[in-house]
Scaffold this motif. Structure first.
Motif, PDB file in Angstrom:
ATOM      1  N   LEU A   3       7.604   2.452  75.251  1.00  0.00           N
ATOM      2  CA  LEU A   3       8.128   1.376  75.116  1.00  0.00           C
ATOM      3  C   LEU A   3       9.574   1.271  74.435  1.00  0.00           C
ATOM      4  O   LEU A   3      10.218   0.559  74.611  1.00  0.00           O
ATOM      5  CB  LEU A   3       7.061   0.418  74.192  1.00  0.00           C
ATOM      6  N   SER A   4       9.555   2.059  73.423  1.00  0.00           N
ATOM      7  CA  SER A   4      10.995   2.180  72.770  1.00  0.00           C
ATOM      8  C   SER A   4      12.137   2.715  73.452  1.00  0.00           C
ATOM      9  O   SER A   4      13.252   2.710  73.134  1.00  0.00           O
ATOM     10  CB  SER A   4      10.561   2.852  71.564  1.00  0.00           C
ATOM     11  N   GLY A   5      12.026   3.104  74.701  1.00  0.00           N
ATOM     12  CA  GLY A   5      12.902   3.823  75.548  1.00  0.00           C
ATOM     13  C   GLY A   5      13.313   5.122  75.305  1.00  0.00           C
ATOM     14  O   GLY A   5      13.895   5.906  75.781  1.00  0.00           O
ATOM     15  N   ARG A   6      12.320   5.883  74.686  1.00  0.00           N
ATOM     16  CA  ARG A   6      12.461   7.334  74.343  1.00  0.00           C
ATOM     17  C   ARG A   6      11.489   7.932  75.456  1.00  0.00           C
ATOM     18  O   ARG A   6      10.559   7.614  75.949  1.00  0.00           O
ATOM     19  CB  ARG A   6      11.799   7.573  73.134  1.00  0.00           C
ATOM     20  N   LYS A   7      12.159   9.119  76.051  1.00  0.00           N
ATOM     21  CA  LYS A   7      11.730   9.969  76.851  1.00  0.00           C
ATOM     22  C   LYS A   7      10.487  10.521  76.448  1.00  0.00           C
ATOM     23  O   LYS A   7      10.535  11.152  75.195  1.00  0.00           O
ATOM     24  CB  LYS A   7      12.412  10.988  77.386  1.00  0.00           C
ATOM     25  N   THR A   8       9.113  10.612  76.851  1.00  0.00           N
ATOM     26  CA  THR A   8       8.025  11.295  76.298  1.00  0.00           C
ATOM     27  C   THR A   8       7.854  12.535  76.797  1.00  0.00           C
ATOM     28  O   THR A   8       7.244  13.542  76.311  1.00  0.00           O
ATOM     29  CB  THR A   8       6.778  10.611  76.650  1.00  0.00           C
ATOM     30  N   PHE A  30       9.240 -12.398  69.863  1.00  0.00           N
ATOM     31  CA  PHE A  30       9.536 -13.498  70.318  1.00  0.00           C
ATOM     32  C   PHE A  30       8.740 -13.918  71.520  1.00  0.00           C
ATOM     33  O   PHE A  30       8.669 -15.160  71.757  1.00  0.00           O
ATOM     34  CB  PHE A  30      11.078 -13.681  70.397  1.00  0.00           C
ATOM     35  N   GLY A  31       8.431 -12.901  72.312  1.00  0.00           N
ATOM     36  CA  GLY A  31       7.882 -13.203  73.455  1.00  0.00           C
ATOM     37  C   GLY A  31       8.895 -13.544  74.637  1.00  0.00           C
ATOM     38  O   GLY A  31       9.222 -12.845  75.734  1.00  0.00           O
ATOM     39  N   THR A  32       9.885 -14.630  74.373  1.00  0.00           N
ATOM     40  CA  THR A  32      10.966 -14.901  75.372  1.00  0.00           C
ATOM     41  C   THR A  32      12.227 -15.183  74.333  1.00  0.00           C
ATOM     42  O   THR A  32      12.126 -16.086  73.459  1.00  0.00           O
ATOM     43  CB  THR A  32      10.741 -15.837  76.300  1.00  0.00           C
ATOM     44  N   GLY A  60      12.950  -1.396  84.222  1.00  0.00           N
ATOM     45  CA  GLY A  60      11.545  -1.877  84.345  1.00  0.00           C
ATOM     46  C   GLY A  60      10.993  -2.285  82.980  1.00  0.00           C
ATOM     47  O   GLY A  60       9.689  -2.346  83.103  1.00  0.00           O
ATOM     48  N   MET A  61      11.733  -2.317  81.717  1.00  0.00           N
ATOM     49  CA  MET A  61      11.153  -2.622  80.614  1.00  0.00           C
ATOM     50  C   MET A  61      11.318  -4.045  80.298  1.00  0.00           C
ATOM     51  O   MET A  61      10.425  -4.724  79.468  1.00  0.00           O
ATOM     52  CB  MET A  61      11.915  -1.849  79.488  1.00  0.00           C
ATOM     53  N   ILE A  62      12.242  -4.650  80.723  1.00  0.00           N
ATOM     54  CA  ILE A  62      12.390  -6.328  80.566  1.00  0.00           C
ATOM     55  C   ILE A  62      12.738  -6.922  81.837  1.00  0.00           C
ATOM     56  O   ILE A  62      13.195  -6.238  82.702  1.00  0.00           O
ATOM     57  CB  ILE A  62      13.376  -6.696  79.544  1.00  0.00           C
ATOM     58  N   GLU A  63      12.619  -8.299  81.810  1.00  0.00           N
ATOM     59  CA  GLU A  63      12.989  -9.098  82.973  1.00  0.00           C
ATOM     60  C   GLU A  63      13.693 -10.257  82.927  1.00  0.00           C
ATOM     61  O   GLU A  63      13.278 -10.726  81.574  1.00  0.00           O
ATOM     62  CB  GLU A  63      11.887  -9.000  83.924  1.00  0.00           C
ATOM     63  N   ARG A  83       4.426  -4.620  78.409  1.00  0.00           N
ATOM     64  CA  ARG A  83       3.652  -5.233  77.533  1.00  0.00           C
ATOM     65  C   ARG A  83       2.238  -4.344  77.557  1.00  0.00           C
ATOM     66  O   ARG A  83       1.644  -4.387  76.563  1.00  0.00           O
ATOM     67  CB  ARG A  83       3.179  -6.538  78.118  1.00  0.00           C
ATOM     68  N   LEU A  84       2.042  -3.845  78.520  1.00  0.00           N
ATOM     69  CA  LEU A  84       0.765  -2.937  78.697  1.00  0.00           C
ATOM     70  C   LEU A  84       0.991  -1.841  78.003  1.00  0.00           C
ATOM     71  O   LEU A  84      -0.200  -1.232  77.219  1.00  0.00           O
ATOM     72  CB  LEU A  84       0.316  -2.798  80.086  1.00  0.00           C
ATOM     73  N   ARG A  85       2.100  -1.256  77.848  1.00  0.00           N
ATOM     74  CA  ARG A  85       2.082   0.040  76.942  1.00  0.00           C
ATOM     75  C   ARG A  85       2.128  -0.305  75.563  1.00  0.00           C
ATOM     76  O   ARG A  85       1.983   0.729  74.799  1.00  0.00           O
ATOM     77  CB  ARG A  85       3.487   0.484  77.481  1.00  0.00           C
TER      78      ARG A  85
END
Length: 86
Positions: A3-8, A30-32, A60-63, A83-85
């Motif tokens: 979620l933080s954008g770090r490659k796992t 904030f949600g939005t 694909g992390m935000i929309e 959000r699921l992650r």
């Protein structure tokens, strides 16, 4: 990628996405929110967050969530997958 954008699988998020973890965390809280509101919350300019926003959208992390009725600024939220992650 987490979620933080770090490659796992090793390495870190690109330098162009310097503020990515902060962007994602703030949107999660904030949600939005508009990019301008997130920037204000982080004491940054929207320009400083622009690369992180582009990175988060393209991965694909935000929309786009819509538009703020008061300011007419585009608003963003975490994608369902992000959000699921979390």
């Amino acid at each position: 990628m987490d979620l933080s954008g770090r490659k796992t699988t090793g390495g870190t998020a690109s330098v162009g996405a310097r503020w990515l973890p902060e962007l994602l965390e703030t949107l999660n809280d904030f949600g939005t929110a508009s990019l301008e509101l997130v920037a204000w919350e982080l004491s940054l300019s929207a320009t400083e967050l622009a690369d992180a926003k582009r990175h988060a959208i393209s991965n694909g992390m935000i929309e786009v969530a819509g538009r703020d009725p008061g300011s007419d600024e585009e608003t963003y939220r975490l994608t369902r997958a992000a959000r699921l992650r979390n």
